[in-house]
Design a protein around this motif. Structure first.
Motif, PDB file in Angstrom:
ATOM      1  N   LEU A   1      37.322 -36.562 -21.605  1.00 14.31           N
ATOM      2  CA  LEU A   1      36.282 -35.570 -21.335  1.00 14.31           C
ATOM      3  C   LEU A   1      35.223 -36.170 -20.426  1.00 14.31           C
ATOM      4  O   LEU A   1      34.910 -37.359 -20.528  1.00 14.31           O
ATOM      5  CB  LEU A   1      35.593 -35.137 -22.633  1.00 14.31           C
ATOM      6  CG  LEU A   1      36.440 -34.444 -23.685  1.00 14.31           C
ATOM      7  CD1 LEU A   1      35.637 -34.301 -24.977  1.00 14.31           C
ATOM      8  CD2 LEU A   1      36.892 -33.078 -23.192  1.00 14.31           C
TER       9      LEU A   1
ATOM     10  N   PRO B   1      37.036 -29.106 -19.624  1.00 15.53           N
ATOM     11  CA  PRO B   1      37.420 -29.998 -20.717  1.00 15.53           C
ATOM     12  C   PRO B   1      38.901 -29.913 -21.051  1.00 15.53           C
ATOM     13  O   PRO B   1      39.503 -28.844 -21.011  1.00 15.53           O
ATOM     14  CB  PRO B   1      36.564 -29.530 -21.899  1.00 15.53           C
ATOM     15  CG  PRO B   1      36.077 -28.176 -21.536  1.00 15.53           C
ATOM     16  CD  PRO B   1      36.083 -28.084 -20.043  1.00 15.53           C
TER      17      PRO B   1
ATOM     18  N   CYS C   1      38.835 -33.683 -13.818  1.00 18.21           N
ATOM     19  CA  CYS C   1      37.989 -33.291 -14.955  1.00 18.21           C
ATOM     20  C   CYS C   1      37.040 -32.145 -14.625  1.00 18.21           C
ATOM     21  O   CYS C   1      36.333 -31.644 -15.501  1.00 18.21           O
ATOM     22  CB  CYS C   1      37.205 -34.487 -15.458  1.00 18.21           C
ATOM     23  SG  CYS C   1      36.202 -35.265 -14.170  1.00 18.21           S
TER      24      CYS C   1
ATOM     25  N   ALA D   1      31.318 -35.799 -19.935  1.00 16.30           N
ATOM     26  CA  ALA D   1      30.187 -35.277 -20.694  1.00 16.30           C
ATOM     27  C   ALA D   1      28.894 -35.545 -19.951  1.00 16.30           C
ATOM     28  O   ALA D   1      28.693 -36.641 -19.412  1.00 16.30           O
ATOM     29  CB  ALA D   1      30.151 -35.927 -22.076  1.00 16.30           C
TER      30      ALA D   1
ATOM     31  N   ILE E   1      30.069 -30.546 -22.356  1.00 22.29           N
ATOM     32  CA  ILE E   1      31.437 -30.759 -21.881  1.00 22.29           C
ATOM     33  C   ILE E   1      31.971 -29.505 -21.193  1.00 22.29           C
ATOM     34  O   ILE E   1      33.098 -29.487 -20.705  1.00 22.29           O
ATOM     35  CB  ILE E   1      32.400 -31.215 -23.000  1.00 22.29           C
ATOM     36  CG1 ILE E   1      32.454 -30.205 -24.140  1.00 22.29           C
ATOM     37  CG2 ILE E   1      32.005 -32.606 -23.475  1.00 22.29           C
ATOM     38  CD1 ILE E   1      33.565 -30.458 -25.142  1.00 22.29           C
TER      39      ILE E   1
END
Length: 115
Positions: free
Chosen positions: A28, A108, A88, A30, A46
């Motif tokens: 992930l 995510p 991502c 973040a 996220i």
């Protein structure tokens, strides 16, 4: 039966972390809500869309997957190496050569560790 816990847009991370500067948490990406001291727990997004630093030489087209380069703390187009997170996020707007930021939609569950 309602077993929902929360909307899933944030997770708890442990500092050190700087507000607004993405960090990799497993697969992930973040983005901390606030600056966290070493060992301090706090929320990080996220999901969502954020204006984030990019490599100034990278030419990013709208709609492409982008990769987080952890060493320089910036989005890149080229595949990342060990310690980076590929795929991502998606660029919601084009960001050409010389641009310092990109509008990134976090995605995510799609990140792949760089090799």
């Amino acid at each position: 039966m309602n077993n929902a816990i929360h909307d899933g847009k944030t997770i708890t991370i442990t500092g050190p972390a700087t507000k607004g500067v993405p960090v990799i948490v497993g697969l992930l990406l973040a983005i901390p809500v606030k600056t966290l001291a070493s060992g301090e727990a706090g929320a990080a997004y996220i999901e969502g869309t954020f204006e984030v630093k990019k490599n100034t030489a990278a030419v990013i087209a709208q709609g492409v997957k982008i990769n987080w380069e952890s060493g320089a703390s910036e989005f890149i187009v080229a595949a990342g190496t060990a310690g980076d997170l590929n795929g991502c996020a998606v660029a919601l707007g084009a960001a050409g050569n010389g641009a310092t930021t990109v509008l990134a939609k976090l995605t995510p569950g799609t990140g792949v560790a760089g090799t």
